[in-house]
Design an enzyme around this catalytic site. Sequence first.
Site, PDB file in Angstrom:
ATOM      1  N   ASP A   1     -11.451   2.153   3.358  1.00 13.98           N
ATOM      2  CA  ASP A   1     -11.633   0.702   3.224  1.00 13.98           C
ATOM      3  C   ASP A   1     -13.095   0.370   2.899  1.00 13.98           C
ATOM      4  OD1 ASP A   1      -9.611  -1.211   3.321  1.00 13.98           O
ATOM      5  OD2 ASP A   1      -9.381  -1.064   5.495  1.00 13.98           O
TER       6      ASP A   1
ATOM      7  N   LYS B   1       0.844  -1.209   0.000  1.00 20.29           N
ATOM      8  CA  LYS B   1       0.000   0.000   0.000  1.00 20.29           C
ATOM      9  C   LYS B   1       0.874   1.252   0.000  1.00 20.29           C
ATOM     10  CE  LYS B   1      -3.800  -2.522   2.171  1.00 20.29           C
ATOM     11  NZ  LYS B   1      -4.646  -2.846   3.332  1.00 20.29           N
TER      12      LYS B   1
ATOM     13  N   GLN C   1      -5.512  -1.894   9.618  1.00 25.82           N
ATOM     14  CA  GLN C   1      -5.203  -3.163   8.952  1.00 25.82           C
ATOM     15  C   GLN C   1      -5.719  -4.322   9.811  1.00 25.82           C
ATOM     16  OE1 GLN C   1      -3.860  -3.324   5.850  1.00 25.82           O
ATOM     17  NE2 GLN C   1      -4.004  -5.537   5.862  1.00 25.82           N
TER      18      GLN C   1
HETATM   19  N1  GUN Z   1      -6.825  -7.418   5.887  1.00 28.49           N
HETATM   20  C1  GUN Z   1      -6.994  -8.184   4.786  1.00 28.49           C
HETATM   21  N2  GUN Z   1      -7.554  -7.456   3.807  1.00 28.49           N
HETATM   22  C2  GUN Z   1      -7.766  -6.219   4.295  1.00 28.49           C
HETATM   23  C3  GUN Z   1      -8.299  -5.007   3.760  1.00 28.49           C
HETATM   24  O1  GUN Z   1      -8.744  -4.930   2.607  1.00 28.49           O
HETATM   25  N3  GUN Z   1      -8.299  -3.926   4.595  1.00 28.49           N
HETATM   26  C4  GUN Z   1      -7.839  -3.991   5.860  1.00 28.49           C
HETATM   27  N4  GUN Z   1      -7.899  -2.892   6.606  1.00 28.49           N
HETATM   28  N5  GUN Z   1      -7.337  -5.084   6.386  1.00 28.49           N
HETATM   29  C5  GUN Z   1      -7.291  -6.198   5.606  1.00 28.49           C
END
Ligand code: GUN
Length: 283
Positions: free
Chosen positions: A121, A54, A98
């Site tokens: 998200d 990211k 996350q």
């Molecule tokens: N953990 C696995 N996939 C995701 C996601 O798309 N966003 C977040 N915040 N955590 C994750």
Amino acid sequence: MTALIISGKDIAENLLDNELVPRVEALKAKGVTPRLIVILIGDHAASASYVRQKEKFAERAGIVAETWRYNDSVTEAKILEEIKNINEDASIHGVIVQLPVPDHISVEKILRAIHPSKDVDGFTPENVGQLFLGEPTLECCTPKGIIRMIEASGEDLNGKHVVVVGRSNIVGKPVAILALNKNATVTICHSRTKDLEAQIAQADILIVAVGRPEMIKGDQIPEGCTVIDVGIHRKEGGGLCGDVEFASAVKKARAISPVPGGVGPMTVFCLIENTIEAAEKLS
Ligand code: GUN
């Protein structure tokens, strides 16, 4: 006939140059640099790797992404306080926590604390509700990315039978709603589904998000199907695999997403796109 490989990586790269970079430049010309905060709790290896991806993609788009790291022992109250401060900070346009988080922290409480306008998200009840109603909103990243991959592969969802295997809040359920909003007929399958094979046999488009290595084999996949594989697993002998057995599935599918280089890069792309969208709306 060999299947079309739906490279999420290539789609994301293309859209980065052609769409995201110009939008960021336009924002910067107005004195706004999109800023994303990633809250990372503990030392979950997969999470650390996702967060790095990211950060890298954000940098290439020209936006600021900061990872705020906390020990496993951080209190829920501390995270809630950080989110409150982020909500009130006009220089921050997006925040994600996350997942997974340690057991003593309530995911529901944390997600409800994020202001919907900064929820890049797309996990807050408000944004999920908007998605359910078919209203424009910050859409969850993996489902949004999956729909774009299907469309980029030349498939029109209108009237097609989409079979989703997996019913999680972050992939299965929302991708089913997005496909429905595109006029697909949608079946959601899960661990209690009685005859999974019979359901899959009806799919024009199959989306697999179960989290079990190579669970779906080529002989289960209808000829000419479009297959999106959301899983990612480390194989015992090294390398990565998805929820679908690629070698056999590629012989049956019209188009199939690979692992790695499929859904993962599109999730990252959509997160950065949502952050830019949030910055455009907030400034
Ligand atoms: N953990 C696995 N996939 C995701 C996601 O798309 N966003 C977040 N915040 N955590 C994750």
